[in-house]
Design a protein around this motif. Structure first.
Motif, PDB file in Angstrom:
ATOM      1  N   GLU A  23       0.832  -1.206   0.000  1.00  0.00           N
ATOM      2  CA  GLU A  23       0.000   0.000   0.000  1.00  0.00           C
ATOM      3  C   GLU A  23       0.868   1.258   0.000  1.00  0.00           C
ATOM      4  OE1 GLU A  23      -2.463  -0.304   3.421  1.00  0.00           O
ATOM      5  OE2 GLU A  23      -3.588  -2.042   2.683  1.00  0.00           O
ATOM      6  N   THR A  25       4.073   1.586  -1.148  1.00  0.00           N
ATOM      7  CA  THR A  25       4.794   1.737  -2.426  1.00  0.00           C
ATOM      8  C   THR A  25       4.205   0.757  -3.442  1.00  0.00           C
ATOM      9  OG1 THR A  25       6.503   0.176  -1.666  1.00  0.00           O
ATOM     10  CG2 THR A  25       6.945   2.524  -1.367  1.00  0.00           C
ATOM     11  N   THR A  29       1.791   1.478  -9.439  1.00  0.00           N
ATOM     12  CA  THR A  29       1.804   2.942  -9.449  1.00  0.00           C
ATOM     13  C   THR A  29       3.206   3.469  -9.696  1.00  0.00           C
ATOM     14  OG1 THR A  29      -0.074   3.029  -7.922  1.00  0.00           O
ATOM     15  CG2 THR A  29       1.276   5.015  -8.104  1.00  0.00           C
ATOM     16  N   SER A 186       2.456   7.843  -2.739  1.00  0.00           N
ATOM     17  CA  SER A 186       1.345   7.607  -1.824  1.00  0.00           C
ATOM     18  C   SER A 186       1.363   8.716  -0.786  1.00  0.00           C
ATOM     19  CB  SER A 186       1.477   6.230  -1.144  1.00  0.00           C
ATOM     20  OG  SER A 186       2.619   6.196  -0.295  1.00  0.00           O
ATOM     21  N   GLU A 187       0.496   8.639   0.186  1.00  0.00           N
ATOM     22  CA  GLU A 187       0.436   9.676   1.221  1.00  0.00           C
ATOM     23  C   GLU A 187       1.750   9.794   1.974  1.00  0.00           C
ATOM     24  OE1 GLU A 187      -2.108  10.717   5.295  1.00  0.00           O
ATOM     25  OE2 GLU A 187      -2.655   8.991   4.051  1.00  0.00           O
TER      26      GLU A 187
END
Length: 220
Positions: A23, A25, A29, A186-187
């Motif tokens: 989630e 890395t 994406t 990501s965040e």
């Protein structure tokens, strides 16, 4: 109680191959931002337990090779066991002693790409580490960096030990490196594509002691 580095903590080692890591890395994406299809040799610098190995093998040229550099001998032993058990081809893991300015060994083919995921923030001077990796590559090669956003996160480095995107860019520029691309993965993780700048001079350093930036500057 002994204060060990977070990457030796069993909780962090369990995280390295977990769904939480995926989630943080997500490979799909990440590789949308960085094309590797024509790469013949790529170094997974600080490969850990091999989270990226299969993704990188699928992303590079069909005859390309992944070279996994790791300074933790326990990790390396586990990866070697996995490689042999699963008969993973086009992949060579190897031990590399941690140094302030890492220079890849001369016995591996000079890579076109070095991939460094969540590892540069473990160096006192990430700019110096980037410098060593870039000068270990072919001219015009690219360094792909994934690292921690300066947010709180349950595992990994403390927030004060994380290097912000702005600081990472500043350090790269201090070593005459050029930021080709920045992305938000990501965040909690950002990505950078880095190459040598027009004033960068290739070649290996000699053994003279060189001036480095103070830890206070790097950690601020």
């Amino acid at each position: 109680m002994i204060d060990i580095e977070y990457y030796y903590d069993p909780e962090y080692q369990n995280f390295l191959l977990s769904s939480k890591r995926r989630e943080l890395t997500p490979p799909e994406t990440v590789l949308k931002h960085f094309s590797l299809k024509d790469v013949q040799n790529i170094v997974d610098f600080g490969m850990g337990l091999g989270f990226w190995t299969e993704t990188l093998l699928k992303s590079i040229h069909k005859e390309g090779w992944v070279w996994g550099a790791e300074c933790n001998q326990d990790f390396l032993d586990e990866v070697l066991h996995w490689k042999n058990r699963e008969d993973i081809q086009r992949f060579t893991p190897f031990y590399m002693e941690k140094a302030d300015r890492p220079l890849l060994p001369e016995w591996i083919p000079v890579p076109e790409v070095v991939f460094a995921s969540l590892v540069l923030s473990t160096f006192a001077d990430p700019g110096q580490a980037m410098d060593g990796l870039v000068r270990s590559m072919k001219k015009g090669g690219k360094l792909i960096v994934l690292d921690w956003v300066k947010n709180e996160y349950p595992v990994g480095p403390r927030i004060n030990d994380k290097i912000s995107l702005d600081k990472m860019k500043f350090l790269a520029e201090q070593y005459k490196l050029e930021i080709v691309k920045t992305v938000r993965i990501s965040e909690n993780v950002y990505g950078l594509e880095i190459q040598s700048g027009p004033e960068f001079e290739y070649g290996y350093y000699d053994l003279r002691e060189e001036e480095t930036y103070s830890e206070e500057l790097i950690r601020s």
